[in-house]
Design a protein around this motif. Structure first.
Motif, PDB file in Angstrom:
ATOM      1  N   ARG A  73      -0.226   0.739   6.844  1.00  0.00           N
ATOM      2  CA  ARG A  73       1.032  -0.016   6.915  1.00  0.00           C
ATOM      3  C   ARG A  73       2.025   0.454   5.855  1.00  0.00           C
ATOM      4  O   ARG A  73       3.207   0.643   6.143  1.00  0.00           O
ATOM      5  CB  ARG A  73       0.777  -1.519   6.769  1.00  0.00           C
ATOM      6  CG  ARG A  73       0.161  -2.160   7.988  1.00  0.00           C
ATOM      7  CD  ARG A  73       0.185  -3.685   7.897  1.00  0.00           C
ATOM      8  NE  ARG A  73      -0.251  -4.226   6.618  1.00  0.00           N
ATOM      9  CZ  ARG A  73      -1.509  -4.510   6.303  1.00  0.00           C
ATOM     10  NH1 ARG A  73      -2.476  -4.283   7.180  1.00  0.00           N
ATOM     11  NH2 ARG A  73      -1.806  -5.028   5.130  1.00  0.00           N
ATOM     12  N   HIS A  74       1.556   0.643   4.632  1.00  0.00           N
ATOM     13  CA  HIS A  74       2.457   1.059   3.552  1.00  0.00           C
ATOM     14  C   HIS A  74       3.000   2.465   3.796  1.00  0.00           C
ATOM     15  O   HIS A  74       4.207   2.697   3.667  1.00  0.00           O
ATOM     16  CB  HIS A  74       1.731   1.004   2.201  1.00  0.00           C
ATOM     17  CG  HIS A  74       1.556  -0.380   1.678  1.00  0.00           C
ATOM     18  ND1 HIS A  74       1.945  -0.752   0.426  1.00  0.00           N
ATOM     19  CD2 HIS A  74       1.031  -1.492   2.241  1.00  0.00           C
ATOM     20  CE1 HIS A  74       1.674  -2.033   0.231  1.00  0.00           C
ATOM     21  NE2 HIS A  74       1.114  -2.495   1.328  1.00  0.00           N
ATOM     22  N   SER A 126       6.156  -4.561  12.632  1.00  0.00           N
ATOM     23  CA  SER A 126       5.468  -4.767  11.356  1.00  0.00           C
ATOM     24  C   SER A 126       6.261  -4.150  10.203  1.00  0.00           C
ATOM     25  O   SER A 126       6.316  -4.710   9.110  1.00  0.00           O
ATOM     26  CB  SER A 126       4.041  -4.209  11.395  1.00  0.00           C
ATOM     27  OG  SER A 126       4.048  -2.818  11.515  1.00  0.00           O
ATOM     28  N   PHE A 127       6.919  -3.025  10.456  1.00  0.00           N
ATOM     29  CA  PHE A 127       7.757  -2.415   9.417  1.00  0.00           C
ATOM     30  C   PHE A 127       8.926  -3.327   9.066  1.00  0.00           C
ATOM     31  O   PHE A 127       9.208  -3.585   7.905  1.00  0.00           O
ATOM     32  CB  PHE A 127       8.274  -1.055   9.868  1.00  0.00           C
ATOM     33  CG  PHE A 127       9.353  -0.503   8.976  1.00  0.00           C
ATOM     34  CD1 PHE A 127       9.062  -0.094   7.698  1.00  0.00           C
ATOM     35  CD2 PHE A 127      10.663  -0.428   9.415  1.00  0.00           C
ATOM     36  CE1 PHE A 127      10.048   0.400   6.863  1.00  0.00           C
ATOM     37  CE2 PHE A 127      11.654   0.059   8.596  1.00  0.00           C
ATOM     38  CZ  PHE A 127      11.347   0.477   7.318  1.00  0.00           C
ATOM     39  N   SER A 177       5.451   2.448   6.620  1.00  0.00           N
ATOM     40  CA  SER A 177       6.722   1.835   6.216  1.00  0.00           C
ATOM     41  C   SER A 177       7.597   2.846   5.488  1.00  0.00           C
ATOM     42  O   SER A 177       8.794   2.945   5.763  1.00  0.00           O
ATOM     43  CB  SER A 177       6.473   0.620   5.314  1.00  0.00           C
ATOM     44  OG  SER A 177       5.876  -0.417   6.042  1.00  0.00           O
ATOM     45  N   HIS A 209       7.755  -6.191   7.100  1.00  0.00           N
ATOM     46  CA  HIS A 209       7.423  -5.753   5.742  1.00  0.00           C
ATOM     47  C   HIS A 209       8.691  -5.587   4.916  1.00  0.00           C
ATOM     48  O   HIS A 209       8.763  -6.050   3.789  1.00  0.00           O
ATOM     49  CB  HIS A 209       6.646  -4.434   5.808  1.00  0.00           C
ATOM     50  CG  HIS A 209       6.332  -3.851   4.477  1.00  0.00           C
ATOM     51  ND1 HIS A 209       5.374  -4.377   3.659  1.00  0.00           N
ATOM     52  CD2 HIS A 209       6.871  -2.808   3.817  1.00  0.00           C
ATOM     53  CE1 HIS A 209       5.324  -3.663   2.541  1.00  0.00           C
ATOM     54  NE2 HIS A 209       6.221  -2.708   2.620  1.00  0.00           N
ATOM     55  N   VAL A 210       9.688  -4.948   5.478  1.00  0.00           N
ATOM     56  CA  VAL A 210      10.944  -4.742   4.762  1.00  0.00           C
ATOM     57  C   VAL A 210      11.613  -6.084   4.483  1.00  0.00           C
ATOM     58  O   VAL A 210      12.092  -6.332   3.391  1.00  0.00           O
ATOM     59  CB  VAL A 210      11.885  -3.810   5.557  1.00  0.00           C
ATOM     60  CG1 VAL A 210      13.280  -3.806   4.969  1.00  0.00           C
ATOM     61  CG2 VAL A 210      11.329  -2.387   5.543  1.00  0.00           C
TER      62      VAL A 210
END
Length: 176
Positions: free
Chosen positions: A115-116, A10-11, A119, A14-15
């Protein structure tokens, strides 16, 4: 482990979505401003959720306030480690609160904050000026809170404060 793999995936997604390489994140001031706006929006949206319960198991949150003079006197590695400690507590607080919140609105906002924060946590582990990697052995100044909104307030203050200034300091070095 499957949960760890899921977090890493997920990271990376996201990136990839944001095209946020570490250097771009540091050198493009608009990205940190975007994350500040997102933190404010999450805090606002969770405040609009109906009847969020008090946490039965209090969240342990970092104390993220600082004085500018004190901050400027620290090395970038010290700043990074301090922020990693703060983020580790925030990620843990968000994860713990997620298990206690049944309200869909609150759960959705907690999931986004998790999540943020995670990250940023994973990203900051890629920056290092000293041999070895970060070990979660820090003991930041912390407080216990039973209000879910406190998690969002702390996250916003961390992004607006230490993270923004840290990225500014890194930009002076990396973005010549």
């Amino acid at each position: 482990s499957p949960p760890g793999l899921l977090l890493l995936t997920s990271f990376l997604l996201h990136v990839k979505d944001d095209h946020a390489s570490p250097t771009r994140l540091v050198c493009d001031n608009r990205l940190i401003q975007k994350y500040i706006v997102e933190a404010k929006d999450m805090e606002k949206r969770v405040g609009q959720c109906q009847a969020l319960p008090a946490l039965s198991c209090p969240a342990v949150l970092p104390l993220v306030d600082f004085t500018f003079q004190q901050w400027k006197s620290k090395s970038n590695e010290t700043k990074r480690r301090e922020i990693l400690c703060d983020l580790a507590l925030l990620v843990g607080a968000a994860a713990g609160a997620q298990g206690q919140v049944r309200d869909e609105c609150g759960a959705r906002q907690l999931s986004q904050l998790y999540r943020h924060a995670n990250s940023f946590f994973l990203l900051l582990q890629t920056f290092s000026w000293e041999a070895g990697h970060w070990e979660p052995s820090c003991s930041p100044h912390s407080m216990e809170q039973t209000h879910i909104t406190s998690i969002f307030l702390t996250y916003r203050q961390l992004v607006q404060g230490k993270l923004r200034f840290f990225f500014y300091d890194l930009a002076q070095v990396l973005c010549k």
